[in-house]
Design a protein around this motif. Sequence first.
Motif, mmCIF file in Angstrom:
data_model
loop_
_atom_site.group_PDB
_atom_site.id
_atom_site.type_symbol
_atom_site.label_atom_id
_atom_site.label_comp_id
_atom_site.label_asym_id
_atom_site.label_seq_id
_atom_site.Cartn_x
_atom_site.Cartn_y
_atom_site.Cartn_z
ATOM 1 N N THR A 143 0.849 -1.188 0.000
ATOM 2 C CA THR A 143 0.000 0.000 0.000
ATOM 3 C C THR A 143 0.881 1.232 0.000
ATOM 4 O O THR A 143 1.995 1.203 0.538
ATOM 5 C CB THR A 143 -0.930 0.031 1.235
ATOM 6 N N THR A 145 -0.098 3.837 1.543
ATOM 7 C CA THR A 145 -0.471 4.546 2.775
ATOM 8 C C THR A 145 -0.425 3.587 3.977
ATOM 9 O O THR A 145 -1.434 3.357 4.642
ATOM 10 C CB THR A 145 -1.884 5.148 2.649
ATOM 11 N N ASP A 274 -5.514 4.159 0.703
ATOM 12 C CA ASP A 274 -5.541 4.038 -0.760
ATOM 13 C C ASP A 274 -6.396 2.859 -1.239
ATOM 14 O O ASP A 274 -6.504 2.622 -2.442
ATOM 15 C CB ASP A 274 -4.122 3.942 -1.327
#
Length: 326
Positions: A143, A145, A274
Amino acid sequence: MEWTADVSAGDWLRERIDDPWTWTMHDVVPRGFEAYARVFHPASVTELPGERLPTIEEWNASDPDETARLMDRMVDRRLTWGEAAGIFGTVFHPLAQWAALTRATNTGNTIATSDGRWVDPPLEGELASDLLAALASILAQHTTTPDDGIVALWEGHEALLGHMGAGPSRAFFQMGDPADPVLAHHNQMLGTSVKDAWNNVFRKESWQEGILSREVSESPRLELPGRGHVLFRGGVSELARPDWFLDVPWRDRPAEEHGFEPSALSPSLVWPADRAWVLVSEVDYDSTVIAGSRELIAALLAASGLEALEIAEGAALTSDSDEVNR
């Protein structure tokens, strides 16, 4: 990690989960991801090195001195589903179900095997803290984030939320020396309070504390089909630490005050800001489902310490869906 009252953060899930339920994993796992993996929660096995354990019936009828001798020598360890299939002569596969895999009539009971071992079922809706940390460390790498996202807990977990009532969320009966007057008084008090909740219909209701505060307990939930969740804002990187349970807002401090080891419920849902993937530990599943990219799923399947298999979109994980071991 902090509680958030913004339950709209999970609205996107509602658009990708089946409503009404269709009895596939998409009753709780969102559609539309490239790939899916099922991480199997481990079972446990009790063994007696060099000897066979008695059957449960034989154990219950045994002399107390004999059972004490055996207990001193018992060894408990985790049991993978693959190992369980070998014990019971069945097939481990992506859609395996514990009852069919073990040929058990009651999946909640201990099974005494023909070779003298005791097998206990995997936890439902809960992933062991060390396994969650191992899983989170992989998720954090897939990811953009890792430090921002949502962690959600199912509202129905025992004692998580407070409530208006006549009795406490739970009572901690303590084991120990029956001759200990302090312990006896404590347990007698708890026994009385539990009975009063049923017998005294005129008892005035009051706020009964849960693990989370009254503000959180009385606030709106993320309402998904058949399930309500309390949301927390935080990143999956926080769950990747081996001791993640020490710092989460839902750490079970009331249990610790009664002598239990530090602990916290494992999350029911986790997703990064995200939305690259979603982790789902459904309360009625004995496995955790990950939806994400093909690269993420491949990493999970290759990870040591996790027992994971890829499952297809639309897979059914109900108790009667194991056609291989019927």
